[in-house]
Structure formats: structure tokens, C-alpha cells
Design a protein around this motif. Sequence first.
Motif, mmCIF file in Angstrom:
data_model
loop_
_atom_site.group_PDB
_atom_site.id
_atom_site.type_symbol
_atom_site.label_atom_id
_atom_site.label_comp_id
_atom_site.label_asym_id
_atom_site.label_seq_id
_atom_site.Cartn_x
_atom_site.Cartn_y
_atom_site.Cartn_z
ATOM 1 N N LEU A 136 92.513 103.561 99.262
ATOM 2 C CA LEU A 136 93.297 102.473 98.666
ATOM 3 C C LEU A 136 92.672 102.020 97.348
ATOM 4 C CD1 LEU A 136 95.589 100.327 98.976
ATOM 5 C CD2 LEU A 136 93.905 98.886 100.129
ATOM 6 N N SER A 137 93.478 101.945 96.305
ATOM 7 C CA SER A 137 93.017 101.434 95.021
ATOM 8 C C SER A 137 92.907 99.915 95.106
ATOM 9 C CB SER A 137 94.016 101.824 93.926
ATOM 10 O OG SER A 137 93.614 101.292 92.678
ATOM 11 N N ILE A 138 91.812 99.360 94.557
ATOM 12 C CA ILE A 138 91.636 97.904 94.587
ATOM 13 C C ILE A 138 91.393 97.370 93.178
ATOM 14 C CG2 ILE A 138 90.859 97.738 96.972
ATOM 15 C CD1 ILE A 138 87.985 97.561 95.965
ATOM 16 N N HIS A 139 91.947 96.182 92.921
ATOM 17 C CA HIS A 139 91.781 95.483 91.651
ATOM 18 C C HIS A 139 91.002 94.196 91.896
ATOM 19 C CE1 HIS A 139 95.722 97.437 89.911
ATOM 20 N NE2 HIS A 139 94.789 98.315 90.216
ATOM 21 N N ALA A 140 90.115 93.852 90.972
ATOM 22 C CA ALA A 140 89.323 92.624 91.082
ATOM 23 C C ALA A 140 90.135 91.458 90.533
ATOM 24 C CB ALA A 140 88.016 92.769 90.307
ATOM 25 N N SER A 141 90.456 90.514 91.390
ATOM 26 C CA SER A 141 91.278 89.357 91.026
ATOM 27 C C SER A 141 90.593 88.495 89.965
ATOM 28 C CB SER A 141 91.543 88.510 92.274
ATOM 29 O OG SER A 141 92.104 87.262 91.933
ATOM 30 N N THR A 142 91.399 87.771 89.200
ATOM 31 C CA THR A 142 90.839 86.786 88.269
ATOM 32 C C THR A 142 90.062 85.718 89.029
ATOM 33 O OG1 THR A 142 91.384 85.402 86.359
ATOM 34 C CG2 THR A 142 92.850 85.225 88.251
ATOM 35 N N GLN A 143 90.314 85.576 90.347
ATOM 36 C CA GLN A 143 89.567 84.641 91.188
ATOM 37 C C GLN A 143 88.093 85.032 91.321
ATOM 38 O OE1 GLN A 143 91.834 81.750 91.624
ATOM 39 N NE2 GLN A 143 90.758 81.782 93.563
ATOM 40 N N MET A 144 87.715 86.235 90.856
ATOM 41 C CA MET A 144 86.318 86.658 90.932
ATOM 42 C C MET A 144 85.534 86.204 89.703
ATOM 43 S SD MET A 144 86.678 90.396 92.716
ATOM 44 C CE MET A 144 85.097 90.394 93.528
ATOM 45 N N THR A 145 86.198 85.535 88.776
ATOM 46 C CA THR A 145 85.558 84.923 87.604
ATOM 47 C C THR A 145 84.771 85.950 86.783
ATOM 48 O OG1 THR A 145 85.111 83.099 89.181
ATOM 49 C CG2 THR A 145 84.526 82.725 86.897
ATOM 50 N N VAL A 146 85.312 87.135 86.588
ATOM 51 C CA VAL A 146 84.626 88.160 85.795
ATOM 52 C C VAL A 146 84.857 87.840 84.319
ATOM 53 C CG1 VAL A 146 84.402 90.616 85.296
ATOM 54 C CG2 VAL A 146 84.930 89.855 87.629
ATOM 55 N N HIS A 147 83.766 87.594 83.587
ATOM 56 C CA HIS A 147 83.916 87.120 82.216
ATOM 57 C C HIS A 147 82.874 87.677 81.253
ATOM 58 C CE1 HIS A 147 81.139 84.362 84.233
ATOM 59 N NE2 HIS A 147 80.597 84.165 83.051
ATOM 60 N N ASN A 148 82.170 88.731 81.660
ATOM 61 C CA ASN A 148 81.222 89.357 80.742
ATOM 62 C C ASN A 148 81.074 90.846 81.065
ATOM 63 O OD1 ASN A 148 79.432 89.375 83.016
ATOM 64 N ND2 ASN A 148 78.688 87.335 82.452
ATOM 65 N N ILE A 149 80.430 91.577 80.158
ATOM 66 C CA ILE A 149 80.337 93.038 80.279
ATOM 67 C C ILE A 149 79.626 93.455 81.562
ATOM 68 C CG2 ILE A 149 79.247 95.085 79.258
ATOM 69 C CD1 ILE A 149 79.955 93.850 76.488
#
Length: 848
Positions: free
Chosen positions: A112-125
Motif C-alpha cells: 500500500l502506498s502511503i502519504h504523510a499528512s500535513t498533520q505530521m507538521t513536516v516543514h524542513n528538508i
Amino acid sequence: MIQGPELLAPAGSWEALVAAVQNGADAVYLGGKMFNARQSANNFDHDELARAVEYAHIRGVRIYVTVNILLADHELEEALGFLHFLQNAGVDAAILQDLGLARLAREVIPELSIHASTQMTVHNIPGVRLMQQSGFDRIVLAREMSLEEIAAIKQETGADLEVFVHGALCVCYSGQCLMSSLIGGRSGNRGKCAQPCRLQYRLVDEKGRTLADPGRVGEYLLSPRDINTGAYIPQLIDAGINSFKIEGRMKRPEYVATVVRIYRNLIDRALENKNHYRVEKKEARDLAQIFNRDFSPGYLFGNPGRDLMSFKRPNNRGVRLGRVKGYNPGNKTIEIMLEEPLRVGDGIEVWVSEGGRSGVEVNSILVNDKPVEFAPAGTLVGLSIPGKIRPGDRVFKTHDAALMERARETFTSPRETRKIPLQLWVRARVGEPMYLRVVDHQGFTAEGYSDEICQEARKRPLTAEFLKEQLDRLGNTPFALADLEADLEDRVILPVREINELRRRVLADLEQKRAGTFRRPGLAEHLFKQRLRGAFSRIHKHEPPRTTEPLLAVNVTDITSLQAAVSYGADIVYFGGESYRSKGIVTEKDLQYGLEFCQKNGVSLVLNSPRILHDNELSSFTGLLQRVVDLPLNGILVGNLGLLKIIKEYTDKPVIGDFTLNVFNTATLHYLKEQGVARAVLSPELTIKQMQEMAATTPLPLEALVQGALPLMNSKYCPVGSVLGDFSTGKKCTGPCSSKRCGLKDRMGLVFPIEVDRYCRMHLFNAKDLCVIEDVPVLLASGITVLRIEAKKENHEYVARTVNHYRKAITRYKHGMRDERKDREAKEDLEQLSAAGITKGHYFRGVI
């Protein structure tokens, strides 16, 4: 193959799904009945999900399903079962927030392909790199990212990036908001946000005095405008964004239809010729008309300050229709000079001088005392509007009947708007069945023969024109006839019903072939169960952490508070790294002094770090780490995924994973241990019972928050600077936070304190302090290793009293003594430290 970025649309209902597909979406995201961040939407049950996948795939559209909430231990198995269903249903990806669920999904359902939600607060490299390393195929970036930052991430990581381009904006970094949870029990991290940010607040000083006139500034100080990036589509494409996401699973299907239609046109126009790109006036008007809180490009071009916000209105503004010119006593109507066209059936709203707003559906329009159905812009009209309306009051059109009808047509009509062009080839010979082959624009082919054989015609033989007419009857299908080649023998005939049946069968076969190309391999039930058992057995077969003496930790941001914490019995002090302007920025000299003081008194000092660190800020903190690497620090408190990824490059000190990593289940603890975390701070949204259950099977020592004002929000937007400091696009903030301590007062009179950090981000705190002094024995008996007092915004007196009480409570526990009277007295004393009183948070009233 999609040319250019994917247009990703929301669907909270079947009608919205159809609206998205028929108006040009490349992909649609939607939720099941459980485990998603929009529990108030209609959402889709299992049968509807399977039907949605088939409907979309036939039309070349992908389906992503949101499973983007935090999950408790007892929910993990059911959630994995849901992911298994999604894999077998052919869903193209699942959007996840929970680190533990993602870890298990990679082990149990790697297909299954998974995407990291904006709820994971990813904001840097490095945060993006950690998500790539953790098996995510796409990362949905935090909405606070600039285009420059996004382009740099794309260049450095090559990651598949998704960015919000239109719709509602959260004022807080997604995944870092506890406001709805702690004041109302409805958690945004659990899909039940009550949107307290859309309510009224006043900016007040520390004595509760109003600092800005609500009548002039507005009362909705936490309510952002909607994002609208239509004017910047070429720049977004150049930044390398893979997916342009429209927000709106709670919105009506008419909204979805309209916004998707316009963004489809805008993207196609930009791809065709970005040098002559434009947004047509009607497109801009339709976007505003369908829903707006006023518009902003968000943070794409930097921090816009007050220009991000809709201070005067938290809901739809519509489009301005004009101002009231006067009252016509003859026909008893309000006169308005129209700035926009108006029809009978439209909805309007008057922003009246007294009494708020007056809304009404237009049931008659008078022009020169004569009724009309429609009046163009520039017309003086008379309207019957109830209420106390005065000349000069503004009038807005909040509902455009024609626009809504156009949108509705696309998802209610059996005739499809979005058509797949087909090339048809027909051969007919007397004595043979008719042969039909169809080929679509992507090369999918289907073919078949009629059941009956062709006969010799006595009167009217088949012609290419007649065949084209019959085969072009595709109105209720997703197909359209582009071209027909007919190889017909002279005087050949076949009954029309046979031709229609042949067309139906061949097109049904083509639909299945198109749907099948998206379909991933299914995962057999027995194999899924086997993997599931293996994954959970590995979680529970681990070396438990060694039992240690219970410890008391205190989080502070100034030297006098550090000294008070040490003097009154703290075992661990969190200090430095993140500091507030009201207390002054912690310097390296402060850090060195604090270390010496702690060492002298046998207390551990752990370097705190900001929970948000954009790439330019990350380098500043890692520079600090390099300069203090030889100092006797006892660890680093890490609260964001990017720093977690790179921390070991700079220090070998123990890493403590902060509560901002949203530790909600045991699987997340295993994930953090694999990333090198030595101790984890549990989410303050857990109940004491859930903490006990996690402590029984944890692979890491656990820490829990027990005292202090918990942070409700961390926001790039600062109301102090925006309201008092005149911070807006092109204007610098005058820095009022350095001389004032402020708060937001709600309608109930509660004041939520504000602190501003060194990066000018707002930290909004709960009005009531968390206090569980009476429950210390229960927490320690359950296996919680460290109890923590949050006192970053507090003074040394607060620190001294709280540390003193908790030190004594821990000592009584260690000696097997239970003194309810002393616990009660301690609680009463601690209650005096919080003007609004105290709360036990979620310890006994969970969010589940």
C-alpha cells in the motif's frame, strides 16, 4: 500520463466525488467512516469506497483515502484491517498522520502506498528525508512553507510533494493544535476539531484590559482568510510541486465543482503558455462567490501578518454587491446601485450599522418600479430587505443561483461532463458477425463481435453515417466518439438492437480494462493475518526499560526559574534552545551558567529545542549544538521530525522525544526508539488508563506532563504583532511583544496567555493550568518514569511552589506513604497560581 502537476480535490460525499471528477480533478481524497480528520463529513462506507474507486479509475482519476488521525493501541489492529481493505479495494494511497500506524503499515501491508499528512507538521528538508526513509511515497507539507522553501526541498530531496493551493487555512501548524481538545474535548488530532479559532477573542494585557478596539480591528483574531493561489500557478509549477491540493471535505459539492473547474482551467492554461498566464475576471469572481473569507496566498511569499487574517468575519463573505443608496417609500424597497449582476433567487446579506448582519433570498427585483428577473451591474435596483438598514450599509451577494445551478448540473445530470475520446473501427460483412474495436486516447483497447451475423439488406443498408449516429449514443457513459472508421460491405444490415448491444459490451470491457490498470495486487486474508500477528508479537517481545527511581523534570526559559527548580528538588531541567521574548533570549552564557549550577547540585540539564525549525532556523540551532557539544549536557529535547532525523550528526547525547511528536500508542514508541530516542514524552491527549496500558508494554522510559499551562497552538501568525505592531505585507512589526505580555480573552471571560518566541511565532497557552498532584501515586505506580512541570512562561515563584509540591508527593510515594490531606492542600495551593483555576486535562476525560 498526467502532464504537469496533479489537481487533487476533496470529497466529503458521493456528490462531491462526482463533482470533482466531472470538473477535471486528477485525484480525489476522501475519508472512510472512521479514522479520518473530518469526522463531521458524510464520508464513505466500505461499499461506497469500492464504488468510488471503480468510478474514478474508469475515468482515469486516482483515489486517496485519509486515515490521518492519532490512534490508540486498541485501535491499531482495526486501522490496519481498514488499510488492508483499502489495498484490496484498489485505493491509490492512504494519507496517514500516526507514526506508529505508518510503521506497522510498512511491515504488514508494504504493497500500500502511503502519504504523510500535513498533520505530521513536516516543514524542513531533514523532516522530508525522514518521511522518505520511513516509507512514505508523498509528503504533504505544512501550510506555513514559502515557495522558496518548497523549491529547495524539491531540489534537495526529489520528494513527491503535495501543497494546499485553495481553501480554508488552519491558524496553527497542523498536528500541533490542542485548543479544541483541551477546552472542549474535541480533538483535531482525532478528527473532531470544533474550530475554536473561528470564535471571537479580544487582545488583552496581563490585567485583562482590552488593547485594541474590537469595533475597529475586529473580534475574530484567530480566523485566517482562505488560501487562493490562482494568480501564482506558474510559480507553483516551477517550484516542482507534484500535487495541487484543494481543501474542503466539509464543503458542498457545488463548491468542489466550481473550484476544481477553475483550477483545472488555470493549470492547463499555465502549462500551455505560462508567459502569458492570466486569471480571467469571471474565474476570480466565481472563486470569491462560491465561498471566501477574503483571500490570501498564505505563506507562499513570506509571512503576511494581518493580511493573512479575516478579523471581522469568520465565514463566507460572498462578493460585494454595492452600498445602500436610500429608501424608496413608494414601493417600500431599499435602493442599491449594483456592482455585480443580480437575479431572483440569489442570496444577499447587508452588513448593517446596528444589529450585525441581515440576510435574505431575493424574491423580487424592481428596476424603475417594474419587476425584473435579472439586473446587470450598474443598475439601480429596489429590493425588499427586512431589518434596520441605513444608507451606506454594505451589501454582499452570498449565493449566486446561476453559479450554483451550473455547478449542480455537473454532478446531477446523467450526461457526463468529462469525456474520454474514442477511436472506433467497425467491420461488417454479410454472413459474419459485426466486429467493433475501440481505442481511447491512452491506448486502452477493447473489441468484440455481435451475437447475430450480418444479413444482406433488401431496402436500407448500413451506412457509415448511420453507424456513427448509433455508436455515438454515449451520453450516459464517460466516453465520447472522436472518430469512426467503417469498413462496410455493400448492402449489409444488422438490427439496431444488436449494434447497441455490441457497443454496450465493448465499452463495458473498456471500462474494466481502464479500471484494472490502477488496481494494485490484492493481499490475501491469511497472509495479512500472518503479517499482522508477526508485527504485534515483535512489538510486545522487547527488552523493557530498566526500572529507575521516579524523576521530576521542569521546563524553564530563564536563569532564576532554573535556580528555583534546582533549589526545590527538580531532578531534570529543560533549558535553552526555545525562549520567549518576554523573558529575553537564552544565550550561550546563560546555558553555560545553568549547566554549572545544575552540575554543582547534582541535577541533569537537558537542552530544549524549538518544536518548529524551518531550514534557515535549523542551521541556527545545529550551530548552537556544535558550539556546546563539549559541555556536559545530559540530553537534547527534540520536538520536530527534522531535528530528530539529524540530531545524531551533531551530538551523541541522549535524545528525548517531546510530546509534540504526538506519541499516542506503543507502535510510535517503537518507531522513536528505532530513530535513536532514549525517552519519550506522552501526548497530553491520552487518559491515565491509556498511559498505564502503554507503560506496561513500552520499549522506552516514559515521561508525562503533570503541571502547567499547556500550549494550545504554535502559529507563524502573531496577533500581537499583527494587531498592535502593524505587521502586514511590506510592513515590519514594531515589536510590541517585547514590552507587553498579552492574552486572548474569549466570550466566557477566560484569558489564554500568549508568548512570542525568538522567531516571532505565537505560542498560545491554556487559560487553566494542568494539575494532577493528587494522582502522582497512580502515575508512578503505572510505570511513568518522569513527571514534568511545564513552566516555560512562568516566573521563579511559580517554579519554586510547583516543584516543591511535586517533589514532596514523589518522596511520599517512594516511602510508601499516602497522605490525602497533604495532596489536597498542595492542590489548593497550586490552584492559587492560575487565575482561571486548574484542570486535569484529558487524564480522566479522554478524546476517544
